[in-house]
Motif scaffolding. Structure first.
Motif, mmCIF file in Angstrom:
data_model
loop_
_atom_site.group_PDB
_atom_site.id
_atom_site.type_symbol
_atom_site.label_atom_id
_atom_site.label_comp_id
_atom_site.label_asym_id
_atom_site.label_seq_id
_atom_site.Cartn_x
_atom_site.Cartn_y
_atom_site.Cartn_z
ATOM 1 N N GLU A 40 3.541 -18.565 14.421
ATOM 2 C CA GLU A 40 3.679 -18.494 12.967
ATOM 3 C C GLU A 40 2.543 -17.683 12.356
ATOM 4 O OE1 GLU A 40 4.327 -22.269 11.074
ATOM 5 O OE2 GLU A 40 5.775 -22.903 12.603
ATOM 6 N N ASP A 41 1.370 -17.778 12.929
ATOM 7 C CA ASP A 41 0.228 -17.004 12.421
ATOM 8 C C ASP A 41 0.476 -15.500 12.551
ATOM 9 O OD1 ASP A 41 -1.218 -19.186 11.639
ATOM 10 O OD2 ASP A 41 -2.473 -19.253 13.440
ATOM 11 N N GLU A 42 1.070 -15.095 13.676
ATOM 12 C CA GLU A 42 1.361 -13.668 13.877
ATOM 13 C C GLU A 42 2.383 -13.177 12.862
ATOM 14 O OE1 GLU A 42 0.922 -12.600 18.536
ATOM 15 O OE2 GLU A 42 2.398 -14.166 18.090
ATOM 16 N N ILE A 43 3.427 -13.956 12.642
ATOM 17 C CA ILE A 43 4.455 -13.580 11.673
ATOM 18 C C ILE A 43 3.863 -13.528 10.269
ATOM 19 C CG2 ILE A 43 6.666 -14.220 10.647
ATOM 20 C CD1 ILE A 43 6.941 -13.289 13.497
ATOM 21 N N TYR A 44 3.037 -14.517 9.962
ATOM 22 C CA TYR A 44 2.404 -14.551 8.642
ATOM 23 C C TYR A 44 1.515 -13.325 8.432
ATOM 24 C CZ TYR A 44 -0.652 -15.718 4.790
ATOM 25 O OH TYR A 44 -1.357 -15.650 3.612
ATOM 26 N N ARG A 45 0.717 -12.985 9.422
ATOM 27 C CA ARG A 45 -0.200 -11.852 9.280
ATOM 28 C C ARG A 45 0.559 -10.548 9.041
ATOM 29 N NH1 ARG A 45 -3.210 -14.466 13.362
ATOM 30 N NH2 ARG A 45 -2.344 -13.107 14.973
ATOM 31 N N HIS A 46 1.705 -10.415 9.673
ATOM 32 C CA HIS A 46 2.517 -9.214 9.456
ATOM 33 C C HIS A 46 2.988 -9.150 8.000
ATOM 34 C CE1 HIS A 46 5.230 -5.915 10.421
ATOM 35 N NE2 HIS A 46 6.182 -6.569 9.770
ATOM 36 N N MET A 47 3.414 -10.283 7.479
ATOM 37 C CA MET A 47 3.850 -10.320 6.081
ATOM 38 C C MET A 47 2.669 -10.128 5.138
ATOM 39 S SD MET A 47 6.676 -10.522 4.362
ATOM 40 C CE MET A 47 7.991 -11.588 5.003
ATOM 41 N N GLU A 48 1.516 -10.634 5.524
ATOM 42 C CA GLU A 48 0.305 -10.447 4.721
ATOM 43 C C GLU A 48 -0.044 -8.966 4.595
ATOM 44 O OE1 GLU A 48 -3.883 -12.780 4.698
ATOM 45 O OE2 GLU A 48 -3.485 -11.630 6.540
ATOM 46 N N GLU A 49 0.103 -8.235 5.680
ATOM 47 C CA GLU A 49 -0.147 -6.791 5.643
ATOM 48 C C GLU A 49 0.815 -6.112 4.678
ATOM 49 O OE1 GLU A 49 0.145 -5.353 9.623
ATOM 50 O OE2 GLU A 49 -1.545 -6.541 10.357
ATOM 51 N N THR A 50 2.067 -6.541 4.709
ATOM 52 C CA THR A 50 3.066 -5.985 3.800
ATOM 53 C C THR A 50 2.671 -6.245 2.349
ATOM 54 O OG1 THR A 50 4.842 -6.266 5.417
ATOM 55 C CG2 THR A 50 5.491 -6.105 3.105
ATOM 56 N N TYR A 51 2.246 -7.469 2.079
ATOM 57 C CA TYR A 51 1.860 -7.821 0.714
ATOM 58 C C TYR A 51 0.667 -6.993 0.243
ATOM 59 C CZ TYR A 51 0.646 -10.701 -3.336
ATOM 60 O OH TYR A 51 0.370 -11.133 -4.620
ATOM 61 N N ARG A 52 -0.260 -6.735 1.127
ATOM 62 C CA ARG A 52 -1.451 -5.977 0.738
ATOM 63 C C ARG A 52 -1.137 -4.498 0.515
ATOM 64 N NH1 ARG A 52 -6.043 -9.319 4.279
ATOM 65 N NH2 ARG A 52 -5.952 -11.150 2.892
ATOM 66 N N VAL A 53 -0.120 -3.988 1.208
ATOM 67 C CA VAL A 53 0.345 -2.628 0.902
ATOM 68 C C VAL A 53 0.929 -2.603 -0.509
ATOM 69 C CG1 VAL A 53 2.029 -0.841 1.481
ATOM 70 C CG2 VAL A 53 0.739 -1.961 3.302
ATOM 71 N N MET A 54 1.712 -3.639 -0.837
ATOM 72 C CA MET A 54 2.256 -3.743 -2.195
ATOM 73 C C MET A 54 1.139 -3.735 -3.227
ATOM 74 S SD MET A 54 5.184 -6.701 -1.770
ATOM 75 C CE MET A 54 6.767 -6.386 -0.980
ATOM 76 N N ALA A 55 0.107 -4.548 -2.973
ATOM 77 C CA ALA A 55 -1.013 -4.648 -3.913
ATOM 78 C C ALA A 55 -1.761 -3.329 -4.060
ATOM 79 C CB ALA A 55 -1.975 -5.746 -3.459
ATOM 80 N N SER A 56 -1.834 -2.570 -2.974
ATOM 81 C CA SER A 56 -2.576 -1.306 -3.006
ATOM 82 C C SER A 56 -1.872 -0.225 -3.809
ATOM 83 C CB SER A 56 -2.818 -0.808 -1.572
ATOM 84 O OG SER A 56 -1.612 -0.366 -0.976
ATOM 85 N N CYS A 57 -0.639 -0.467 -4.197
ATOM 86 C CA CYS A 57 0.119 0.531 -4.966
ATOM 87 C C CYS A 57 -0.250 0.547 -6.446
ATOM 88 C CB CYS A 57 1.622 0.246 -4.864
ATOM 89 S SG CYS A 57 2.338 0.461 -3.228
ATOM 90 N N ILE A 58 -0.787 -0.542 -6.948
ATOM 91 C CA ILE A 58 -0.928 -0.679 -8.395
ATOM 92 C C ILE A 58 -1.943 0.297 -8.992
ATOM 93 C CG2 ILE A 58 -1.355 -2.271 -10.290
ATOM 94 C CD1 ILE A 58 1.142 -2.859 -8.523
ATOM 95 N N GLU A 59 -3.138 0.341 -8.431
ATOM 96 C CA GLU A 59 -4.162 1.220 -9.010
ATOM 97 C C GLU A 59 -3.759 2.694 -8.984
ATOM 98 O OE1 GLU A 59 -8.936 2.294 -8.559
ATOM 99 O OE2 GLU A 59 -8.071 0.621 -7.448
ATOM 100 N N PRO A 60 -3.358 3.243 -7.839
ATOM 101 C CA PRO A 60 -2.950 4.658 -7.858
ATOM 102 C C PRO A 60 -1.689 4.894 -8.686
ATOM 103 C CG PRO A 60 -2.468 3.676 -5.730
ATOM 104 C CD PRO A 60 -3.315 2.688 -6.474
ATOM 105 N N GLY A 61 -0.818 3.898 -8.746
ATOM 106 C CA GLY A 61 0.402 4.049 -9.531
ATOM 107 C C GLY A 61 0.147 4.064 -11.023
ATOM 108 N N CYS A 62 -1.031 3.558 -11.444
ATOM 109 C CA CYS A 62 -1.392 3.530 -12.862
ATOM 110 C C CYS A 62 -2.277 4.700 -13.275
ATOM 111 C CB CYS A 62 -2.101 2.220 -13.195
ATOM 112 S SG CYS A 62 -1.012 0.781 -13.246
#
Length: 313
Positions: A40-62
């Motif tokens: 479960e930790d491995e699956i979670y970490r993969h989703m965490e990486e996805t979420y952080r890519v999402m978060a990284s879009c906001i500043e350059p997108g603005c």
């Protein structure tokens, strides 16, 4: 704990969550770990990486000077973020924050930036905007937001299995509609809603966008797609708010998904990502096509009735 459910219906997932007493997200994480033979930790970490890519879009997108490759769009997220951060927003920091984040991710996509298709590139701003706004404005821990992505993903899988996520197949209801439903489910769980409330939120979000066509101007995922991402995240919060208040959808979520499939099947080809109808066929839409590509758009029919703007054919 062995809980049986499948992604052929939302009802199956909701029933399993109610029976187990576990959040939908937790149930999905457990099932995915077992199915993929990972921890479960491995699956979670993969989703965490996805979420952080999402978060990284906001500043350059603005960025105020961000522009799409075509030159047609860019800068809207910056304008909306300035209003939101000034405290003078008409709708308050929650909704205005969601609006500028949705625009940011979508405009970054149009400028060839790195985004997460959620579930598609054309609807990429809705889910990230909903979750990141909940984290920022409601001080929801990042871990909870990452977990909510499992709930959203499960909803997306059910829709994909029973209808479509592609504008070319089902119109924009399949893209922004599905994303809004996924976001509504995630927000409802984050706000403490029950599995049943999640189901109602999905149904409300989808039926409120039912029949939305896919009519990209010049065939590009920019106009009206970017603003539909803002509208989609607003719709997700509306659906979640209603469901959390105990307001139920008279039509069950699985039947709404079925209806979306039927509507998409009967939708004309001109309204399914071909850029031959809807806004793409308006006089301005045709002019923008020529502006980008240097040639007139071929095969466009329809357009505005009796406005006198369309060239004679």
């Amino acid at each position: 704990m062995e809980i049986e459910f499948n992604y052929n219906s939302l009802a199956s997932l909701i029933a399993a969550a109610e029976k187990s007493g576990l959040p939908v997200s937790r149930l999905v994480l457990m099932q995915q770990a077992e199915q993929m033979e990972q921890s479960e930790d491995e699956i979670y970490r993969h989703m965490e990486e996805t979420y952080r890519v999402m978060a990284s879009c906001i500043e350059p997108g603005c960025a105020p000077d961000l522009r799409s490759t075509s030159g047609l769009t860019g800068g809207s997220a910056y304008k909306m973020s300035q209003v939101s951060k000034s405290g003078k927003s008409l709708t308050g920091s929650l909704l205005s924050g969601a609006l500028y984040r949705a625009l940011a991710v979508s405009e970054l996509n149009a400028s060839m930036g790195r985004i997460v298709a959620a579930p598609t590139a054309g609807s990429c701003g809705i889910l990230p905007a909903a979750l990141l706004t909940m984290q920022e404005e409601r001080e929801i821990p990042e871990r909870d937001c990452v977990m909510a992505l499992f709930t959203a993903s499960a909803v997306g899988i059910v829709i994909a299995n029973n209808a479509s996520l592609a504008g070319a197949q089902g119109g924009c209801q399949a893209e922004c509609g599905s994303a809004a439903a996924m976001a509504a489910a995630a927000v409802t769980e984050l706000a403490g809603g029950t599995p049943a409330m999640i189901s109602h939120a999905v149904a409300i979000a989808l039926k409120n966008i039912l029949g939305l066509v896919c009519d990209p101007v010049a065939g590009l995922v920019e106009i009206p797609c970017i603003k539909r991402n803002a509208s989609g995240v607003a719709g997700a919060f509306v659906a979640a708010e209603l469901a959390l208040a105990g307001i139920e959808s008279a039509i069950p979520a699985d039947e709404v998904i079925w209806a979306m499939k039927k509507v998409g099947d009967t939708m004309p080809t001109a309204l399914k990502e071909t850029a031959e109808g809807g806004l793409a066929a308006t006089p301005t839409g045709r002019r923008l096509h020529e502006q980008v590509f240097g040639t007139a758009a071929d095969g466009l029919t329809g357009g505005c009735a009796a406005c006198g703007g369309c060239p004679s054919r």
